[in-house]
Design an enzyme around this catalytic site. Structure first.
Site, short mmCIF file in Angstrom:
data_model
loop_
_atom_site.label_atom_id
_atom_site.label_comp_id
_atom_site.label_asym_id
_atom_site.label_seq_id
_atom_site.Cartn_x
_atom_site.Cartn_y
_atom_site.Cartn_z
N ARG A 62 10.43 -0.30 -25.33
CA ARG A 62 11.30 -0.78 -24.41
C ARG A 62 10.32 -1.05 -22.89
NH1 ARG A 62 16.20 -2.02 -26.43
NH2 ARG A 62 17.58 -2.80 -24.88
N LYS A 104 17.61 -10.57 -31.58
CA LYS A 104 16.63 -9.56 -32.50
C LYS A 104 17.53 -8.96 -33.36
CE LYS A 104 15.86 -7.21 -28.69
NZ LYS A 104 16.53 -7.76 -27.68
N ARG A 153 20.69 -5.64 -17.30
CA ARG A 153 19.74 -5.59 -18.64
C ARG A 153 18.51 -6.55 -18.43
NH1 ARG A 153 24.25 -6.10 -22.82
NH2 ARG A 153 22.65 -6.20 -24.40
N ARG A 162 30.69 -4.82 -27.68
CA ARG A 162 29.86 -3.94 -27.10
C ARG A 162 30.45 -3.61 -25.41
NH1 ARG A 162 23.60 -4.68 -28.25
NH2 ARG A 162 23.63 -3.73 -26.08
N ARG A 210 29.18 -12.62 -28.45
CA ARG A 210 28.77 -11.71 -29.77
C ARG A 210 29.76 -10.66 -29.77
NH1 ARG A 210 23.05 -9.34 -28.55
NH2 ARG A 210 23.55 -7.60 -27.03
P1 AMP Z 1 20.32 -2.69 -27.33
O1 AMP Z 1 21.44 -2.65 -28.21
O2 AMP Z 1 18.95 -2.84 -27.76
O3 AMP Z 1 20.70 -3.83 -26.32
O4 AMP Z 1 20.32 -1.36 -26.49
C1 AMP Z 1 21.55 -1.09 -25.75
C2 AMP Z 1 21.09 -0.23 -24.26
O5 AMP Z 1 20.69 1.15 -25.17
C3 AMP Z 1 20.08 -0.64 -23.52
O6 AMP Z 1 20.56 -1.46 -22.45
C4 AMP Z 1 19.48 0.79 -23.21
O7 AMP Z 1 20.23 1.30 -22.19
C5 AMP Z 1 19.38 1.59 -24.35
N1 AMP Z 1 18.33 1.66 -25.05
C6 AMP Z 1 18.11 1.03 -26.36
N2 AMP Z 1 16.86 0.91 -26.68
C7 AMP Z 1 16.05 1.82 -25.82
C8 AMP Z 1 14.88 2.34 -25.69
N3 AMP Z 1 13.97 1.96 -26.56
N4 AMP Z 1 14.44 2.97 -24.59
C9 AMP Z 1 15.57 3.11 -23.55
N5 AMP Z 1 16.77 2.74 -23.77
C10 AMP Z 1 17.29 2.04 -24.71
#
Ligand code: AMP
Length: 221
Positions: A88, A13, A172, A161, A127
């Protein structure tokens, strides 16, 4: 043009969202990046989010919704935006619908990147991203053109990360399955969902997305 990107962690994404943002001059909005910036700044939001992120769970909806409400009002969103990582769950999707209607915005398309779970853990393990501009790379299939140098901004500093470890990735993926995957039928009913094969090479995935967007633009005028 306003776009939502859906897909499990590691589906691509972020990479595709950055590419589209450059190509169409629209703002890439990654809620994960926004939260990581808060954690780095050691802000109140960051302190609240850090543990939840490390556990692979979701940060409270109210916090995320108000973050997005503010973000889409910024100048760089005037031509449109790409939501990567939001919504989400169904609550966030409903809040987003309300926000679109209150702000007279149109949701043009929801793109869902489909990748088998078995392929995701390895993708995620490889990554890393540029510490300066956030460009995404992967040590197995998307390295910078010159080793150790970011293609986009020339920086030599990269980050991995904290939540990209096997244990958190499993949590996740479970969060995705239970809370985010139900958004697929939600958007399918609204007739705006397109499934993209995310297993292909980055450029091929990009081409498939471009074709969908071309079709959408013709349909929507
Ligand atoms: P991502 O970089 O999108 O994989 O997000 C990393 C982490 O941030 C996720 O595993 C969640 O803990 C938190 N997170 C990101 N976006 C959201 C969202 N829209 N709602 C809740 N938690 C989020």
């Amino acid at each position: 043009m306003n776009i939502i990107f859906l897909g499990p962690p590691g589906a691509g994404k972020g990479t595709q969202s950055q590419r589209l943002a450059k190509k169409y001059g629209i703002a890439p909005i990654s809620t994960g990046d926004m939260l990581r910036a808060e954690v780095k700044a050691n802000s109140e939001i960051g302190k609240q989010a850090q543990e939840i992120m490390n556990a692979g769970q979701l940060v409270p909806d109210s916090l995320m919704v108000s973050m997005i409400q503010k973000r889409v009002k910024a100048d760089d969103c005037k031509n449109g935006f790409i939501l990567d990582g939001f919504p989400r769950n169904l609550e966030q999707a409903k809040a987003l619908d309300k926000m679109f209607s209150e702000q007279n915005l149109t949701l043009n398309v929801v793109l869902s990147l489909k990748v088998d779970e078995s392929a995701l853990a390895d993708r995620i393990a490889g990554r890393f991203s540029c510490a300066q501009c956030g460009a995404s790379y992967n040590k197995y299939f998307n390295k910078p053109k010159h080793e150790g140098e970011c293609d986009s901004c020339g920086s030599h500093e990269f980050i991995h990360r904290k939540d990209d470890n096997r244990e958190t990735v499993l949590a996740r993926l479970e969060t995705y399955r239970n809370q985010t995957a139900p958004l697929l039928p939600y958007y399918e009913k609204k007739n705006c969902l397109f499934i993209i094969d995310g297993t292909k090479d980055i450029n091929e995935v990009g081409q498939e997305i471009d074709e969908v967007l071309k079709k959408i633009r013709i349909q929507q005028g």
